[in-house]
Design a protein around this motif. Sequence first.
Motif, PDB file in Angstrom:
ATOM      1  N   ALA A 158       0.832  -1.207   0.000  1.00  0.00           N
ATOM      2  CA  ALA A 158       0.000   0.000   0.000  1.00  0.00           C
ATOM      3  C   ALA A 158       0.864   1.253   0.000  1.00  0.00           C
ATOM      4  N   ARG A 159       1.932   1.263   0.768  1.00  0.00           N
ATOM      5  CA  ARG A 159       2.814   2.425   0.794  1.00  0.00           C
ATOM      6  C   ARG A 159       3.461   2.655  -0.572  1.00  0.00           C
ATOM      7  N   TRP A 160       3.847   1.568  -1.227  1.00  0.00           N
ATOM      8  CA  TRP A 160       4.455   1.700  -2.543  1.00  0.00           C
ATOM      9  C   TRP A 160       3.437   2.228  -3.558  1.00  0.00           C
ATOM     10  N   SER A 161       2.228   1.736  -3.477  1.00  0.00           N
ATOM     11  CA  SER A 161       1.161   2.217  -4.362  1.00  0.00           C
ATOM     12  C   SER A 161       0.857   3.688  -4.108  1.00  0.00           C
ATOM     13  N   ILE A 162       0.759   4.066  -2.846  1.00  0.00           N
ATOM     14  CA  ILE A 162       0.432   5.455  -2.500  1.00  0.00           C
ATOM     15  C   ILE A 162       1.525   6.399  -2.974  1.00  0.00           C
ATOM     16  N   ALA A 163       2.781   5.995  -2.828  1.00  0.00           N
ATOM     17  CA  ALA A 163       3.876   6.829  -3.325  1.00  0.00           C
ATOM     18  C   ALA A 163       3.737   7.049  -4.826  1.00  0.00           C
ATOM     19  N   GLU A 164       3.400   5.983  -5.554  1.00  0.00           N
ATOM     20  CA  GLU A 164       3.241   6.107  -7.001  1.00  0.00           C
ATOM     21  C   GLU A 164       2.025   6.954  -7.349  1.00  0.00           C
ATOM     22  N   GLY A 199       1.579  10.840  -9.389  1.00  0.00           N
ATOM     23  CA  GLY A 199       0.728  10.995 -10.555  1.00  0.00           C
ATOM     24  C   GLY A 199      -0.462  11.899 -10.319  1.00  0.00           C
ATOM     25  N   GLY A 200      -0.551  12.525  -9.147  1.00  0.00           N
ATOM     26  CA  GLY A 200      -1.599  13.496  -8.892  1.00  0.00           C
ATOM     27  C   GLY A 200      -2.811  12.982  -8.147  1.00  0.00           C
ATOM     28  N   THR A 201      -2.817  11.714  -7.749  1.00  0.00           N
ATOM     29  CA  THR A 201      -3.956  11.180  -7.000  1.00  0.00           C
ATOM     30  C   THR A 201      -3.882  11.633  -5.548  1.00  0.00           C
ATOM     31  N   THR A 202      -4.969  12.229  -5.068  1.00  0.00           N
ATOM     32  CA  THR A 202      -5.040  12.696  -3.685  1.00  0.00           C
ATOM     33  C   THR A 202      -6.060  11.925  -2.863  1.00  0.00           C
ATOM     34  N   THR A 203      -6.952  11.197  -3.544  1.00  0.00           N
ATOM     35  CA  THR A 203      -7.961  10.373  -2.879  1.00  0.00           C
ATOM     36  C   THR A 203      -8.095   9.069  -3.657  1.00  0.00           C
ATOM     37  N   ASP A 218      -7.079  -2.266   7.419  1.00  0.00           N
ATOM     38  CA  ASP A 218      -6.514  -1.442   8.482  1.00  0.00           C
ATOM     39  C   ASP A 218      -5.079  -1.048   8.166  1.00  0.00           C
ATOM     40  N   ALA A 219      -4.335  -1.934   7.492  1.00  0.00           N
ATOM     41  CA  ALA A 219      -2.965  -1.602   7.082  1.00  0.00           C
ATOM     42  C   ALA A 219      -2.967  -0.509   6.006  1.00  0.00           C
ATOM     43  N   VAL A 220      -3.947  -0.557   5.113  1.00  0.00           N
ATOM     44  CA  VAL A 220      -4.052   0.464   4.068  1.00  0.00           C
ATOM     45  C   VAL A 220      -4.414   1.815   4.685  1.00  0.00           C
ATOM     46  N   ALA A 221      -5.324   1.790   5.668  1.00  0.00           N
ATOM     47  CA  ALA A 221      -5.708   3.036   6.347  1.00  0.00           C
ATOM     48  C   ALA A 221      -4.501   3.688   7.003  1.00  0.00           C
ATOM     49  N   GLU A 222      -3.691   2.900   7.685  1.00  0.00           N
ATOM     50  CA  GLU A 222      -2.517   3.450   8.352  1.00  0.00           C
ATOM     51  C   GLU A 222      -1.528   4.025   7.345  1.00  0.00           C
ATOM     52  N   ALA A 223      -1.350   3.339   6.222  1.00  0.00           N
ATOM     53  CA  ALA A 223      -0.429   3.843   5.192  1.00  0.00           C
ATOM     54  C   ALA A 223      -0.941   5.153   4.603  1.00  0.00           C
ATOM     55  N   ALA A 224      -2.241   5.221   4.328  1.00  0.00           N
ATOM     56  CA  ALA A 224      -2.809   6.436   3.754  1.00  0.00           C
ATOM     57  C   ALA A 224      -2.676   7.616   4.711  1.00  0.00           C
ATOM     58  N   LEU A 225      -2.958   7.381   5.981  1.00  0.00           N
ATOM     59  CA  LEU A 225      -2.866   8.457   6.959  1.00  0.00           C
ATOM     60  C   LEU A 225      -1.414   8.912   7.139  1.00  0.00           C
ATOM     61  N   GLU A 226      -0.508   7.969   7.140  1.00  0.00           N
ATOM     62  CA  GLU A 226       0.911   8.300   7.286  1.00  0.00           C
ATOM     63  C   GLU A 226       1.399   9.175   6.140  1.00  0.00           C
ATOM     64  N   MET A 227       0.867   8.909   4.922  1.00  0.00           N
ATOM     65  CA  MET A 227       1.358   9.613   3.739  1.00  0.00           C
ATOM     66  C   MET A 227       0.431  10.743   3.308  1.00  0.00           C
ATOM     67  N   GLY A 228      -0.686  10.916   4.021  1.00  0.00           N
ATOM     68  CA  GLY A 228      -1.490  12.125   3.874  1.00  0.00           C
ATOM     69  C   GLY A 228      -2.625  12.081   2.886  1.00  0.00           C
TER      70      GLY A 228
END
Length: 436
Positions: free
Chosen positions: A110-116, A120-124, A133-143
């Motif tokens: 999830a962190r690798w996907s969110i970084a990518e 590319g301009g995705t904010t949501t 729950d792991a995806v939620a934590e990654a999203a919150l960590e990366m904003g």
Amino acid sequence: MKSVDLQIDARWIAPVVPAKVLEHHSLIVDKGRIIDLCPTARARLQYQAKQHHQLGESIVTPGFINLHNHAAMTLMRGVGSDLPLQQWLEDAIWPMENAQVSYEMVSLGARWSIAEMLTGGTTTFSDMYFYPDAVAEAALEMGLRCQLATPIIDFPTAWATDAADGISKTLALHDQYKHHSRVTIALGPHAPYTVSDETFTKLKTLADQLNLRIQCHVQETQSEVDDAIKAGGERPLQRLHRLGLLGPDFQAVHVVALNDDDIALLAETNSTAVTCPDSNLKLASGLARTRDLLAAGVNLCIGTDGAASNNDQDLLSEARNATLLAKGGSGDATAMTLQQTLQVMTLNGARALGLDDEIGSLEIGKAADMVAINLSDPFLKPLTDPLAAVFYTARACVDQVWIDGRLKAEQGRPAGVDVNALARDVQRMRKTMEKS
């Protein structure tokens, strides 16, 4: 002069509302909200910003909304290439998932996907995968903002023993995040062919009681529709409508195999349709009738799907292909205009998530989720139409990304993320997955 947090001057701004491109305008942001959108000449006389970005030959748009993803599947990028959907699932993906999916794997993927996605301009984004729950934590960590459509399926998975266990875990996750501003929980029944009527009925009751949205893969291939008619005498969308699921809170993903009655049903119920063109092309699943969906007034959105079937998380690429396929597939050059394309990947996504009062357009009062795309490349010249450069020219480059007025990516890199270190962790995890 009024003191504010952020001023962004750009050659062009495409706010979505109104549906036009503004030249030499500025966005004024304070406390994470847009408080003004005005000509740059006036902004420089009226505001004193703590941060002032003068972007030159750039176009600023709302942050992009990726309405369907399996983020952790970035770790399966390239698995099962050149296979049709069912063989890809049964021979390549499901065996790897059964052997390898864990909280740690999902967290890293999830962190690798969110970084990518950020670059590319995705904010949501909306995600449907195990260990949400792991995806939620990654999203919150990366904003980022996210909708988590928890996977509900009638047979055992790495996350739940059955549908009842998945529902129980979903309720616990909902309790944890029900008051959170950036994380929303939805129900994610996998598909009509993996979920029973009894389970769908329970999900509908829960959705009504807790005001939850439902996202489901629907009519992804013609064989899925044929099998459903053979087994039960009705098309999957007809069945879901009979069970009461279709409506403004329902997100039907892929919807490749549609007839006129299906499109009318989606329109009449105000359901959302989500197209994932690159994934559907790669798996040879077919082409969604995007022109007809738009013409019928269906709320059309766009998603990348997971990187195993795509193989990237670039929503601009998806939008470009969706636009060209709408035109080429219909023989109508007006099938999907540039303004419609921008709305599909911004405001329509916000509407599907119930967040259109908050995000999806650059309007006063909304959260400052914004993307700056650099159009200074000399090979874009002569530049007659900036949106045409964005959607039809591969050289268009996402340069900066803001969420709530905070800079989250710049010059192709997510802020505060050691991409090289993350890439090394990804490589190590992938090698472990391949060995076993």
